[in-house]
Design a protein around this motif. Structure first.
Motif, PDB file in Angstrom:
ATOM      1  N   VAL A  12      63.726  -0.654 -40.608  1.00 12.10           N
ATOM      2  CA  VAL A  12      62.423  -1.296 -40.784  1.00 12.10           C
ATOM      3  C   VAL A  12      61.768  -0.838 -42.080  1.00 12.10           C
ATOM      4  O   VAL A  12      61.795   0.345 -42.425  1.00 12.10           O
ATOM      5  CB  VAL A  12      61.508  -0.992 -39.573  1.00 12.10           C
ATOM      6  N   THR A  13      61.159  -1.788 -42.784  1.00 10.67           N
ATOM      7  CA  THR A  13      60.501  -1.490 -44.045  1.00 10.67           C
ATOM      8  C   THR A  13      59.362  -0.504 -43.844  1.00 10.67           C
ATOM      9  O   THR A  13      58.573  -0.627 -42.897  1.00 10.67           O
ATOM     10  CB  THR A  13      59.955  -2.785 -44.687  1.00 10.67           C
ATOM     11  N   PRO A  14      59.241   0.515 -44.702  1.00 11.13           N
ATOM     12  CA  PRO A  14      58.126   1.455 -44.567  1.00 11.13           C
ATOM     13  C   PRO A  14      56.815   0.791 -44.950  1.00 11.13           C
ATOM     14  O   PRO A  14      56.785  -0.195 -45.688  1.00 11.13           O
ATOM     15  CB  PRO A  14      58.506   2.574 -45.556  1.00 11.13           C
ATOM     16  N   GLY A  15      55.737   1.312 -44.427  1.00 15.78           N
ATOM     17  CA  GLY A  15      54.416   0.809 -44.791  1.00 15.78           C
ATOM     18  C   GLY A  15      53.902  -0.314 -43.928  1.00 15.78           C
ATOM     19  O   GLY A  15      52.805  -0.835 -44.178  1.00 15.78           O
ATOM     20  N   LYS A  16      54.694  -0.709 -42.915  1.00 17.11           N
ATOM     21  CA  LYS A  16      54.240  -1.771 -42.017  1.00 17.11           C
ATOM     22  C   LYS A  16      54.469  -1.347 -40.561  1.00 17.11           C
ATOM     23  O   LYS A  16      55.493  -0.752 -40.235  1.00 17.11           O
ATOM     24  CB  LYS A  16      54.955  -3.086 -42.313  1.00 17.11           C
ATOM     25  N   ARG A  17      53.508  -1.692 -39.737  1.00 15.74           N
ATOM     26  CA  ARG A  17      53.624  -1.424 -38.297  1.00 15.74           C
ATOM     27  C   ARG A  17      53.739  -2.764 -37.571  1.00 15.74           C
ATOM     28  O   ARG A  17      53.136  -3.756 -37.979  1.00 15.74           O
ATOM     29  CB  ARG A  17      52.414  -0.654 -37.791  1.00 15.74           C
ATOM     30  N   PHE A  18      54.502  -2.742 -36.468  1.00 20.67           N
ATOM     31  CA  PHE A  18      54.752  -3.968 -35.714  1.00 20.67           C
ATOM     32  C   PHE A  18      54.241  -3.799 -34.290  1.00 20.67           C
ATOM     33  O   PHE A  18      54.498  -2.780 -33.639  1.00 20.67           O
ATOM     34  CB  PHE A  18      56.233  -4.317 -35.731  1.00 20.67           C
ATOM     35  N   HIS A  19      53.520  -4.793 -33.821  1.00 17.45           N
ATOM     36  CA  HIS A  19      52.921  -4.774 -32.490  1.00 17.45           C
ATOM     37  C   HIS A  19      53.304  -6.072 -31.775  1.00 17.45           C
ATOM     38  O   HIS A  19      53.424  -7.126 -32.402  1.00 17.45           O
ATOM     39  CB  HIS A  19      51.400  -4.680 -32.576  1.00 17.45           C
ATOM     40  N   PHE A  20      53.439  -5.985 -30.466  1.00 18.59           N
ATOM     41  CA  PHE A  20      53.827  -7.150 -29.677  1.00 18.59           C
ATOM     42  C   PHE A  20      52.865  -7.286 -28.495  1.00 18.59           C
ATOM     43  O   PHE A  20      52.681  -6.351 -27.720  1.00 18.59           O
ATOM     44  CB  PHE A  20      55.268  -7.025 -29.198  1.00 18.59           C
ATOM     45  N   VAL A  21      52.269  -8.463 -28.388  1.00 20.92           N
ATOM     46  CA  VAL A  21      51.325  -8.755 -27.311  1.00 20.92           C
ATOM     47  C   VAL A  21      51.860  -9.951 -26.543  1.00 20.92           C
ATOM     48  O   VAL A  21      52.104 -11.014 -27.132  1.00 20.92           O
ATOM     49  CB  VAL A  21      49.922  -9.064 -27.873  1.00 20.92           C
ATOM     50  N   SER A  22      52.046  -9.796 -25.248  1.00 21.98           N
ATOM     51  CA  SER A  22      52.565 -10.892 -24.434  1.00 21.98           C
ATOM     52  C   SER A  22      51.723 -11.140 -23.194  1.00 21.98           C
ATOM     53  O   SER A  22      51.486 -12.282 -22.804  1.00 21.98           O
ATOM     54  CB  SER A  22      54.014 -10.605 -24.019  1.00 21.98           C
ATOM     55  N   ASN A  23      51.257 -10.078 -22.571  1.00 26.04           N
ATOM     56  CA  ASN A  23      50.578 -10.188 -21.285  1.00 26.04           C
ATOM     57  C   ASN A  23      49.201 -10.812 -21.458  1.00 26.04           C
ATOM     58  O   ASN A  23      48.469 -10.465 -22.383  1.00 26.04           O
ATOM     59  CB  ASN A  23      50.454  -8.783 -20.676  1.00 26.04           C
ATOM     60  N   VAL A  24      48.829 -11.717 -20.571  1.00 25.98           N
ATOM     61  CA  VAL A  24      47.495 -12.302 -20.608  1.00 25.98           C
ATOM     62  C   VAL A  24      46.446 -11.278 -20.196  1.00 25.98           C
ATOM     63  O   VAL A  24      45.240 -11.479 -20.418  1.00 25.98           O
ATOM     64  CB  VAL A  24      47.429 -13.565 -19.724  1.00 25.98           C
ATOM     65  N   ASP A  25      46.869 -10.174 -19.625  1.00 21.59           N
ATOM     66  CA  ASP A  25      45.978  -9.058 -19.313  1.00 21.59           C
ATOM     67  C   ASP A  25      45.334  -8.588 -20.619  1.00 21.59           C
ATOM     68  O   ASP A  25      46.010  -8.094 -21.526  1.00 21.59           O
ATOM     69  CB  ASP A  25      46.772  -7.927 -18.668  1.00 21.59           C
ATOM     70  N   GLY A  26      44.029  -8.729 -20.724  1.00 22.76           N
ATOM     71  CA  GLY A  26      43.331  -8.385 -21.957  1.00 22.76           C
ATOM     72  C   GLY A  26      43.444  -6.936 -22.354  1.00 22.76           C
ATOM     73  O   GLY A  26      43.208  -6.583 -23.521  1.00 22.76           O
ATOM     74  N   HIS A  27      43.797  -6.061 -21.418  1.00 21.56           N
ATOM     75  CA  HIS A  27      43.953  -4.649 -21.770  1.00 21.56           C
ATOM     76  C   HIS A  27      45.019  -4.462 -22.845  1.00 21.56           C
ATOM     77  O   HIS A  27      44.905  -3.582 -23.700  1.00 21.56           O
ATOM     78  CB  HIS A  27      44.318  -3.830 -20.534  1.00 21.56           C
ATOM     79  N   GLU A  28      46.084  -5.279 -22.782  1.00 24.01           N
ATOM     80  CA  GLU A  28      47.156  -5.118 -23.750  1.00 24.01           C
ATOM     81  C   GLU A  28      46.681  -5.487 -25.153  1.00 24.01           C
ATOM     82  O   GLU A  28      46.891  -4.732 -26.116  1.00 24.01           O
ATOM     83  CB  GLU A  28      48.366  -5.975 -23.358  1.00 24.01           C
ATOM     84  N   LEU A  29      46.055  -6.652 -25.298  1.00 21.25           N
ATOM     85  CA  LEU A  29      45.573  -7.070 -26.609  1.00 21.25           C
ATOM     86  C   LEU A  29      44.492  -6.121 -27.118  1.00 21.25           C
ATOM     87  O   LEU A  29      44.503  -5.742 -28.301  1.00 21.25           O
ATOM     88  CB  LEU A  29      45.032  -8.501 -26.536  1.00 21.25           C
ATOM     89  N   ALA A  30      43.572  -5.722 -26.243  1.00 22.42           N
ATOM     90  CA  ALA A  30      42.490  -4.832 -26.663  1.00 22.42           C
ATOM     91  C   ALA A  30      43.034  -3.510 -27.200  1.00 22.42           C
ATOM     92  O   ALA A  30      42.514  -2.970 -28.190  1.00 22.42           O
ATOM     93  CB  ALA A  30      41.533  -4.584 -25.500  1.00 22.42           C
ATOM     94  N   ALA A  31      44.070  -2.991 -26.561  1.00 26.23           N
ATOM     95  CA  ALA A  31      44.656  -1.728 -27.000  1.00 26.23           C
ATOM     96  C   ALA A  31      45.269  -1.851 -28.388  1.00 26.23           C
ATOM     97  O   ALA A  31      45.224  -0.914 -29.192  1.00 26.23           O
ATOM     98  CB  ALA A  31      45.703  -1.259 -26.000  1.00 26.23           C
ATOM     99  N   VAL A  32      45.846  -3.021 -28.693  1.00 28.47           N
ATOM    100  CA  VAL A  32      46.429  -3.242 -30.024  1.00 28.47           C
ATOM    101  C   VAL A  32      45.324  -3.429 -31.056  1.00 28.47           C
ATOM    102  O   VAL A  32      45.365  -2.845 -32.151  1.00 28.47           O
ATOM    103  CB  VAL A  32      47.371  -4.461 -30.008  1.00 28.47           C
ATOM    104  N   LEU A  33      44.319  -4.232 -30.726  1.00 26.44           N
ATOM    105  CA  LEU A  33      43.262  -4.524 -31.690  1.00 26.44           C
ATOM    106  C   LEU A  33      42.529  -3.260 -32.122  1.00 26.44           C
ATOM    107  O   LEU A  33      42.064  -3.172 -33.276  1.00 26.44           O
ATOM    108  CB  LEU A  33      42.279  -5.535 -31.096  1.00 26.44           C
ATOM    109  N   LYS A  34      42.415  -2.284 -31.245  1.00 23.63           N
ATOM    110  CA  LYS A  34      41.734  -1.036 -31.595  1.00 23.63           C
ATOM    111  C   LYS A  34      42.404  -0.310 -32.748  1.00 23.63           C
ATOM    112  O   LYS A  34      41.782   0.511 -33.422  1.00 23.63           O
ATOM    113  CB  LYS A  34      41.684  -0.108 -30.371  1.00 23.63           C
ATOM    114  N   GLN A  35      43.688  -0.606 -32.983  1.00 20.86           N
ATOM    115  CA  GLN A  35      44.439   0.095 -34.026  1.00 20.86           C
ATOM    116  C   GLN A  35      44.401  -0.625 -35.375  1.00 20.86           C
ATOM    117  O   GLN A  35      44.936  -0.119 -36.358  1.00 20.86           O
ATOM    118  CB  GLN A  35      45.904   0.211 -33.600  1.00 20.86           C
TER     119      GLN A  35
END
Length: 514
Positions: A163-186
Motif C-alpha cells: 500500500v502506498t504510504p501517506g494514505k489511509r483506507f477506511h471501509f463503511v458498510s453497515n447501516v448502523d451509524g456507529h460505524e460511519l461515525a467512528a470513521v468520520l471522527k478520524q
C-alpha cells in the motif's frame, strides 16, 4: 440456450460413490493411509499458478477421487465451465451471462465486452494514479456493502505491504451509524475522498451512509463534492444528481461477490497502484486458464469442489473452518463466507425442484494463531468433525526475527495434531485425530498470488454448485428481508403494527418504548 446439466444425484457415479463410502470411506483413517502409501503426499498435493495445495490430509483415497471425477464428467461440468467462458447465460434465474473472468483477461480483439472492460480499466487506473499522486488526499473511504465492501476491504488488508504510504483506507458498510461515525471522527473533510460503491446507486445501506457522509462533508466546510466524491455505479444520472461527476461503471454479468476485479476494485487500485492491480488481475487470469484447460484429475479448483461434494454429501460435514496463518489475510474468512454461502446456499435446483441433499457448508474462522486460543479446542476434541483449511506464506513481508518461523511452526503443528491425535486413557487429554485439513502455501503474499488464490476459490464454488445442479450466481435469499425492512422502517416512527405477526409487533412497541 443454457447448456444441459445432470444433477449429481441422477448420475450413475453417485450410487458408486455411496457404495464406496459405505465400504471404506466411512471408516477411512488418515494415519493408516499414510502408513500404507509412502507416496500419498505427492499424489494428493498439487502445484497450480501461485498456489501449492496439500490435500493429502483429507479423508479421500484414489478410488473416491476417480469416482468424483467421473461424477463431474457425468454431470457435464466441463461443458458447463466452457459455457461460462463462452459467455452463455448460465445464470438462468436472472437470464444473465457470468463473465467476471473477462475482467482479468487480456484485451480480446473484436470482443465488444472486452473492449469496454479495458476502456473502463484504463480510465479507473489512471484516476487511481492521480489520487495516489495527490498529497492533498490522505484518507480514502469506501462506502458499499456486500461484494462492494468485502472484496476491496479484504484485498487492501491482504496487500498492506504494497500500500502506498501517506494514505489511509477506511471501509463503511453497515447501516448502523456507529460505524460511519467512528470513521468520520478520524477524518478531515478537505483531505478525504469518498468512494460510493453501488451498481444502481439505490442500495439502502450504501446510500444512507453516502448521504450522511455528504452532510458531514458539507457541515465541515466542504464545497467541492466533485473532487471529494467518486461513484462506482452504472446509474450515472443518479450520481450526477448527488453531485458526483467521476463515475466508473460495470456490467450486469458481474455479480457483486465477483466484482473486486471491476471498478469496485478502485480502492485496491489506489492502495497498490495500477501495476499492482494489473498483477492482481494477471494472477487471477493464470488461475482462470488453469481451471479452463487442465484435465479434471489435475485441476486444483475442480479437485477442491469435488472434495466439498464428498464431504458435504457423503461424510455429512456441515461446516468448514478457514484458518489463515497471516494477519494480512484476516478478512479472508468473511470474504469466503459471502463467496461460497451466497453462491451455493440454495435448496432448489435450476428447475426450482427441491434438493434431497445438502449444499453449501457453513464457513467460519479467524487468523491463526488467535483461533488456536479460541475455537481450536472444538476442532481437536469436539463432537463434530470440521475440515480445516490452513493458509500459510513462505516469505514474510517484515524483518522481525523469530516471528515467522513460530507462525509457520504453529500452522504445521495444528494440521499435524488434527490428523495424528494423541491417546489418553483418562479421556480429558485424548485427541481422537483423523480430523481432515487442507494446506495452501504461497511463496509470498503478492497481488498476483492473492489474485490466483481468490480465483481458485471462485472456480471451486462453481464446481460444487455445478454438480449440485444449482444456480451459483443468483442471490434471491437476500431480497425478502430487504422488502420487509422497507415496510417496517416507517412503522418505527408511527407505531403502526397492523398486519405484523405478534412477535414483530411486540418488539416494535418495545423499541418505541410503548
Amino acid at each position: 440456450m443454457a447448456t444441459p446439466r445432470v444433477r449429481c444425484d441422477q448420475a450413475a457415479a453417485w450410487s458408486l460413490l455411496r457404495q464406496h463410502f459405505d465400504k471404506g470411506g466411512r471408516g477411512f483413517d488418515l494415519r493408516q493411509a499414510f502408513a500404507q502409501d509412502a507416496g500419498r503426499f505427492a499424489a494428493f498435493s498439487q502445484e497450480a499458478p501461485h498456489v501449492f495445495a496439500d490435500l493429502s490430509k483429507n479423508r479421500v483415497d484414489a478410488e473416491a477421487q476417480a469416482l468424483l471425477v467421473r461424477l463431474a464428467r457425468e454431470c457435464g461440468l466441463e461443458a458447463h465451465r466452457d459455457a461460462m467462458f463462452a459467455g452463455e447465460r448460465i445464470n438462468t434465474t436472472e437470464n444473465r451471462a457470468v463473465k467476471h473472468w473477462l475482467l482479468r483477461a487480456p484485451r480480446i480483439a473484436g470482443d465488444g465486452d472486452s473492449q469496454a472492460v479495458h476502456e473502463t480499466l484504463d480510465a479507473m487506473l489512471a484516476y487511481a494514479e492521480r489520487i495516489r499522486a495527490d498529497a492533498g488526499i490522505t484518507d480514502v473511504v469506501n462506502i458499499g456493502i456486500g461484494g462492494s465492501d468485502l472484496g476491496p476491504q479484504m484485498a487492501v488488508a491482504a496487500l498492506d505491504s504494497f500500500v502506498t504510504p501517506g494514505k489511509r483506507f477506511h471501509f463503511v458498510s453497515n447501516v448502523d451509524g456507529h460505524e460511519l461515525a467512528a470513521v468520520l471522527k478520524q477524518l478531515d473533510a478537505q483531505s478525504t475522498l469518498f468512494l460510493i460503491a453501488s451498481k444502481t446507486f439505490t442500495t439502502l445501506e450504501t446510500m444512507t451512509n453516502a448521504r450522511s457522509a455528504k452532510a458531514w462533508f458539507e457541515a465541515q466546510g466542504g464545497t467541492d463534492t466533485a473532487r471529494h466524491f467518486a461513484a462506482l455505479t452504472t446509474n450515472v444520472g443518479a450520481a450526477r444528481a448527488f453531485g458526483i461527476t467521476t463515475t466508473f461503471g460495470f456490467w450486469d454479468w458481474v455479480g457483486g461477490r465477483y466484482s473486486l476485479w471491476s471498478a469496485i476494485g478502485l480502492p485496491i487500485a489506489i492502495a497498490v497502484g495500477a501495476d499492482g492491480f494489473r498483477q492482481l488481475l494477471a494472477g487471477a487470469h493464470a488461475m482462470d486458464q488453469h481451471f479452463r484447460t487442465a484435465p479434471l484429475e489435475s485441476n486444483l479448483p475442480v479437485r477442491l469442489g469435488l472434495l466439498d461434494v464428498w464431504y458435504r454429501n457423503f461424510h455429512g460435514f456441515t461446516s468448514r473452518s478457514i484458518a489463515p496463518y497471516h494477519s494480512a489475510l484476516r478478512r479472508l474468512p468473511a470474504y469466503l463466507q459471502q463467496l461460497e454461502m451466497e453462491s451455493n446456499g440454495k435448496s432448489v435446483d435450476t428447475e426450482g425442484r427441491a434438493l434431497a441433499y445438502g449444499t453449501s457448508p457453513v464457513l467460519w474462522g479467524e487468523p491463526g494463531t488467535n483461533g488456536q486460543h479460541a475455537y481450536f479446542q472444538m476442532l481437536h476434541q469436539g463432537t463434530d468433525t470440521v475440515p480445516v483449511e490452513f493458509f500459510a506464506v513462505r516469505r514474510p513481508a517484515h524483518g522481525l526475527p523469530v516471528h515467522h518461523d513460530l507462525l509457520l511452526a504453529n500452522a504445521l503443528a495444528q494440521a499435524q495434531a488434527l490428523m495424528q491425535g494423541k491417546a489418553d486413557a483418562g479421556g480429558h487429554k485424548n485427541f481422537s485425530g483423523n480430523r481432515p485439513s487442507s494446506f495452501f502455501l504461497l511463496d509470498a503474499l503478492t497481488p498476483a498470488s492473492l489474485g490466483a488464490l481468490l480465483a481458485m476459490y471462485e472456480h471451486r464454488v462453481f464446481t460444487s454448485g455445478s454438480l449440485w445442479g444449482i444456480d451459483s450466481f443468483d442471490q434471491w435469499g437476500v431480497e425478502l428481508g430487504k422488502v420487509l425492512a422497507q415496510d417496517i422502517a416507517p412503522r418505527l416512527a408511527t407505531g403502526d403494527a397492523g398486519g405484523l405477526d405478534p412477535s414483530t409487533a411486540g418488539l416494535l412497541q418495545r423499541i418505541r418504548g410503548a
